[in-house]
Enzyme design. Structure first.
Site, PDB file in Angstrom:
ATOM      1  N   SER A   7       0.838  -1.199   0.000  1.00  0.00           N
ATOM      2  CA  SER A   7       0.000   0.000   0.000  1.00  0.00           C
ATOM      3  C   SER A   7       0.863   1.235   0.000  1.00  0.00           C
ATOM      4  CB  SER A   7      -0.842   0.073   1.270  1.00  0.00           C
ATOM      5  OG  SER A   7      -1.435  -1.129   1.586  1.00  0.00           O
ATOM      6  N   HIS A  21      -1.970  -3.087  -6.673  1.00  0.00           N
ATOM      7  CA  HIS A  21      -2.571  -2.882  -5.352  1.00  0.00           C
ATOM      8  C   HIS A  21      -4.087  -3.092  -5.382  1.00  0.00           C
ATOM      9  CE1 HIS A  21      -3.590   0.007  -1.843  1.00  0.00           C
ATOM     10  NE2 HIS A  21      -3.341  -1.207  -1.397  1.00  0.00           N
ATOM     11  N   GLU A  66      -4.862  -0.583  -8.285  1.00  0.00           N
ATOM     12  CA  GLU A  66      -3.916   0.475  -8.653  1.00  0.00           C
ATOM     13  C   GLU A  66      -2.673  -0.194  -9.233  1.00  0.00           C
ATOM     14  OE1 GLU A  66      -4.339   4.173  -5.606  1.00  0.00           O
ATOM     15  OE2 GLU A  66      -3.608   2.341  -4.721  1.00  0.00           O
ATOM     16  N   ASN A  92      -4.695   5.601  -1.025  1.00  0.00           N
ATOM     17  CA  ASN A  92      -4.319   5.763   0.386  1.00  0.00           C
ATOM     18  C   ASN A  92      -3.812   7.161   0.711  1.00  0.00           C
ATOM     19  OD1 ASN A  92      -5.110   3.366   1.545  1.00  0.00           O
ATOM     20  ND2 ASN A  92      -3.280   2.293   0.856  1.00  0.00           N
TER      21      ASN A  92
END
Ligand code: CAA
Length: 289
Positions: free
Chosen positions: A122, A143, A155, A194
């Site tokens: 992440s 991701h 991602e 994130n």
């Protein structure tokens, strides 16, 4: 250029690794999962079967499809068994030392020099994982989002050293084989989602810590006022407080912005082992799994 990936390896079968293994097996791929010992393999298998059962119960797949997916899964404690893999997704804890060790080992054992070596990190720079190998052109971030079988997004994060061909193959794999929706991000801590989500979760924790509002009211505010599927504290419980802290630490280290600094309450809860759903207690209590 062809995808033709049939043999996938998944390193780690926790929350994310089990979801990734599940979607790959459901897509018809042969999936080999590595965990640290037999007990972890068994609990990983249980997590996947439990999720597949929920899929059957909610009419998303038939019992036959579930059984076929389970048959395509196998488990090992030895990364050397990944020699014939065409794609490996690493999904272990957000620990840079452990991840670079895994990539160095994969570099030694995976025989196909065109195999894609992906990380579900992440927040750890993909570049650091790439340079742990002698093939950084084949290394990139892929991701997924939790719960992996339910959420569509992936991602894709190429590092400065990832080849365009590797990125294009991973993109086609995620969209055409796994039926995911892909966005791309540069190799910066947190990537797109994130970098936006973590400051929001940390703000909710600060709000709770300062006595501004109760956990229930903070969450109800965002569910009923903004139509989010769950409030920020319940979502932090779902992600895992340890993972949230690790991602916040990486973001803070990268950008030195106060909005990424983990609040003390988050650190104390992680130290106490209150990790959210996975430990049956975080901001809320859950039935032990
Ligand atoms: N396979 C297929 N479908 C499944 C499934 C499976 N194994 N398990 C559940 N589902 C389906 C259910 O059938 C249901 O479908 P419908 O909506 O069509 O009925 C749907 O998934 C939702 O399941 P539930 O009814 O069991 O649960 P819910 O409605 O309470 O939703 C939730 C739960 C999906 C978690 C929802 O609250 C949600 O999306 N929350 C937000 C999650 C989120 O933001 N995740 C991102 C976290 S950030 C991250 O992961 C990245 C990181 O790096 C930290």
């Amino acid at each position: 250029m062809t995808i033709e990936i049939q043999r996938v390896g998944v390193v780690g079968c926790g929350l994310m690794g089990s979801g990734i293994a599940e979607v790959c097996a459901r897509a018809g791929l042969q999936v080999l999962v590595r965990e640290i010992d037999e007990a972890a393999c068994e609990s990983g298998r249980g997590r996947i079967v439990g999720s597949l059962d929920r899929g059957v119960a909610s009419g998303k797949l038939s019992e036959e499809e579930r059984d076929e997916a389970v048959d395509r899964l196998s488990f090992t404690v030895d990364l050397a068994e990944f020699a014939d893999r065409q794609l490996v997704v690493e999904a272990i804890a957000e620990d840079e030392g452990l991840k670079t060790e895994v990539f160095a080992t994969l570099d030694r054992v995976v025989e196909d020099r065109d195999a894609i070596l992906a990380s579900n990190t992440s927040s750890i720079p993909v570049m650091k994982l790439g340079i742990a190998t002698d093939r950084p052109a084949q290394v990139l971030g892929v991701h997924f989002f939790n719960p992996v079988p339910v959420l569509k997004l992936v991602e894709l994060v190429p590092s400065l050293m990832t080849s365009d061909e590797t990125t294009a193959r991973a993109d086609r794999f995620a969209t055409e084989v796994l039926n995911k929706r892909v966005i791309r991000s540069t190799d910066r801590a947190g990537f797109v989602v994130n970098a936006l989500l973590i400051p929001y979760l940390l703000s909710a924790i600060r709000m709770l810590e300062s006595g501004f509002a109760t956990a229930e009211d903070i969450d109800t505010g965002m569910v009923e006022g903004c139509s989010h599927p769950m409030g920020p504290l319940r979502l932090t419980d779902l992600i895992g407080l340890d993972t949230t802290l690790a991602v916040a630490d990486s973001l803070y280290q990268e950008f030195k912005e106060p909005l990424y600094a983990p609040p003390p309450l988050l650190s104390r809860m992680v130290e106490a082992g209150l990790l959210g759903r996975k430990s049956a207690r975080g901001f809320y209590e859950y039935r032990p799994r």
